[in-house]
Scaffold this active site. Sequence first.
Site, mmCIF file in Angstrom:
data_model
loop_
_atom_site.group_PDB
_atom_site.id
_atom_site.type_symbol
_atom_site.label_atom_id
_atom_site.label_comp_id
_atom_site.label_asym_id
_atom_site.label_seq_id
_atom_site.Cartn_x
_atom_site.Cartn_y
_atom_site.Cartn_z
ATOM 1 N N ASP A 1 6.774 -5.854 6.737
ATOM 2 C CA ASP A 1 5.243 -4.889 7.152
ATOM 3 C C ASP A 1 4.472 -6.013 5.998
ATOM 4 O O ASP A 1 4.650 -6.247 4.622
ATOM 5 C CB ASP A 1 5.401 -3.841 5.956
ATOM 6 C CG ASP A 1 4.066 -3.172 6.216
ATOM 7 O OD1 ASP A 1 3.618 -1.914 7.430
ATOM 8 O OD2 ASP A 1 2.627 -3.465 5.337
ATOM 9 N N LYS B 1 -1.558 -6.397 9.881
ATOM 10 C CA LYS B 1 -2.880 -6.156 9.791
ATOM 11 C C LYS B 1 -3.809 -6.554 9.681
ATOM 12 O O LYS B 1 -4.106 -7.959 9.262
ATOM 13 C CB LYS B 1 -2.378 -4.969 8.555
ATOM 14 C CG LYS B 1 -1.611 -4.491 8.045
ATOM 15 C CD LYS B 1 -1.241 -3.746 7.135
ATOM 16 C CE LYS B 1 0.174 -2.840 6.643
ATOM 17 N NZ LYS B 1 0.643 -4.257 5.478
HETATM 18 N N1 NAP Z 1 -1.879 -0.955 4.556
HETATM 19 C C1 NAP Z 1 -2.700 -0.540 3.197
HETATM 20 O O1 NAP Z 1 -3.605 -0.471 2.832
HETATM 21 C C2 NAP Z 1 -1.241 -0.983 1.918
HETATM 22 C C3 NAP Z 1 -1.897 -1.037 0.589
HETATM 23 C C4 NAP Z 1 -0.758 -1.231 -0.632
HETATM 24 C C5 NAP Z 1 0.716 -1.301 0.175
HETATM 25 N N2 NAP Z 1 0.707 -1.336 1.759
HETATM 26 C C6 NAP Z 1 2.547 -2.134 2.084
HETATM 27 O O2 NAP Z 1 3.912 -0.821 1.588
HETATM 28 C C7 NAP Z 1 4.084 -1.454 0.936
HETATM 29 C C8 NAP Z 1 4.953 -0.570 0.471
HETATM 30 O O3 NAP Z 1 4.063 -0.122 -1.307
HETATM 31 P P1 NAP Z 1 3.594 -1.334 -2.227
HETATM 32 O O4 NAP Z 1 4.390 -2.181 -2.450
HETATM 33 O O5 NAP Z 1 2.218 -0.665 -2.922
HETATM 34 O O6 NAP Z 1 4.298 -0.002 -3.731
HETATM 35 P P2 NAP Z 1 5.791 0.988 -3.883
HETATM 36 O O7 NAP Z 1 7.001 -0.416 -2.316
HETATM 37 O O8 NAP Z 1 5.937 2.086 -4.102
HETATM 38 O O9 NAP Z 1 6.484 0.268 -5.066
HETATM 39 C C9 NAP Z 1 6.417 -1.184 -5.283
HETATM 40 C C10 NAP Z 1 6.831 -0.893 -7.176
HETATM 41 O O10 NAP Z 1 7.761 -0.321 -7.416
HETATM 42 C C11 NAP Z 1 8.784 -1.271 -7.708
HETATM 43 N N3 NAP Z 1 10.102 -0.559 -7.339
HETATM 44 C C12 NAP Z 1 10.851 -1.130 -5.731
HETATM 45 N N4 NAP Z 1 11.832 -0.792 -5.581
HETATM 46 C C13 NAP Z 1 12.327 0.145 -6.981
HETATM 47 C C14 NAP Z 1 13.143 0.453 -7.889
HETATM 48 N N5 NAP Z 1 14.180 0.763 -6.226
HETATM 49 N N6 NAP Z 1 13.207 1.199 -8.607
HETATM 50 C C15 NAP Z 1 12.410 1.209 -9.027
HETATM 51 N N7 NAP Z 1 11.368 0.567 -9.345
HETATM 52 C C16 NAP Z 1 11.234 -0.503 -7.804
HETATM 53 C C17 NAP Z 1 8.441 -2.637 -7.481
HETATM 54 O O11 NAP Z 1 9.197 -3.352 -7.884
HETATM 55 P P3 NAP Z 1 9.601 -4.523 -8.237
HETATM 56 O O12 NAP Z 1 9.311 -5.715 -7.309
HETATM 57 O O13 NAP Z 1 9.459 -5.528 -9.422
HETATM 58 O O14 NAP Z 1 11.648 -5.057 -7.619
HETATM 59 C C18 NAP Z 1 6.910 -2.805 -7.607
HETATM 60 O O15 NAP Z 1 6.752 -2.645 -9.015
HETATM 61 C C19 NAP Z 1 3.499 -2.646 0.232
HETATM 62 O O16 NAP Z 1 4.474 -3.485 0.205
HETATM 63 C C20 NAP Z 1 2.738 -3.124 1.306
HETATM 64 O O17 NAP Z 1 3.462 -3.552 2.570
HETATM 65 C C21 NAP Z 1 0.337 -1.203 2.113
#
Ligand code: NAP
Length: 285
Positions: free
Chosen positions: A48, A78
């Site tokens: 994504d 997107k």
């Molecule tokens: N459509 C939208 O508006 C929108 C907004 C935000 C995000 N997104 C999409 O959704 C995806 C996921 O959301 P997000 O990146 O915001 O947040 P998330 O996936 O909820 O959290 C990512 C964070 O959690 C940590 N993490 C990952 N796996 C872990 C585990 N097993 N144990 C502990 N910590 C862990 C990562 O650290 P490390 O990387 O340091 O391991 C990072 O700091 C994004 O990457 C993006 O593709 C879309």
Amino acid sequence: MALNVPNLKFHNGAEIPQLGLGVYLVKDKEELKTSVKTALEVGYRHVDTAMIYGNETFVGEAIKESGVDRKEIFITSKLWNYDHGYEETKAAFQASLDRLGTDYLDLYLIHWPSAHYIESWKAMEELYKAGKIKAIGVSNFQIHHLEDLMAHTEIMPMINQIETHPEFPQNELHDFMKQHNILHEAWGPLGQGKRDLLSQPVLVELAKKYNKTPAQVVLRWHVERGEVVIPKSVTPSRIKENSEIFDFSLTQDDMEKIATLNTGTRYATSPDDEEFLRKTSVRPQ
Ligand SMILES: NC(=O)c1ccc[n+]([C@@H]2O[C@H](COP(=O)([O-])OP(=O)(O)OC[C@H]3O[C@@H](n4cnc5c(N)ncnc54)[C@H](OP(=O)(O)O)[C@@H]3O)[C@@H](O)[C@H]2O)c1
């Protein structure tokens, strides 16, 4: 490697792997490429990204270098807020394809419901009909945005990617989307590493019970709710950990324990924040 990730079906019959890799905020080329390649090695087949993440080129390069056939990988990108409008959407879509080094997308989303999303959607409908996008959807749409879109366009969105985690489960929107056959995709599924979500005693306790980590329990909670999850990690061991969620299930009782974490409060920006939508719709000079 087989992870046994189930596919969920869109209303047009196309399918999306229920687990994907998120790459938000991963701007460093080598870090991005290592995380995508690690995910593909572990068995992920879904990435994504978004124009605004500034890493589509690196995602495309990592996929090519991985040796995995493009057709086996589900790629989402997107449309950003300052690219809205009919012609603008077509141009932005082509620019994303060029950066990713591909000639079609599996899923293209309107990133936020900023002004002119109806015109953008009409362009996406055409790209979909021309076979350039296998499925079209939206992100950060509230019920009123979905109702507006459905009233003024031909094709219903196939998916809505929204902030979702145990403290903000989006129950009302979730039920609305279910009724209308719109898949629920959770962004920030782990709470974006904010507010110590993963240290919540309920999650720590359940992790012990299932011999899993709190992150795996949370991701499984999303899966049990029928959501697509796209956890982001640049840490190889976590990328693997986040994929090991299809060999156990949570009891109804445990799902209800997790439901007690609902505070009804977002961690991130609201799609009804007009100031945010307005500011981000201005193209930088
Ligand atoms: N459509 C939208 O508006 C929108 C907004 C935000 C995000 N997104 C999409 O959704 C995806 C996921 O959301 P997000 O990146 O915001 O947040 P998330 O996936 O909820 O959290 C990512 C964070 O959690 C940590 N993490 C990952 N796996 C872990 C585990 N097993 N144990 C502990 N910590 C862990 C990562 O650290 P490390 O990387 O340091 O391991 C990072 O700091 C994004 O990457 C993006 O593709 C879309």
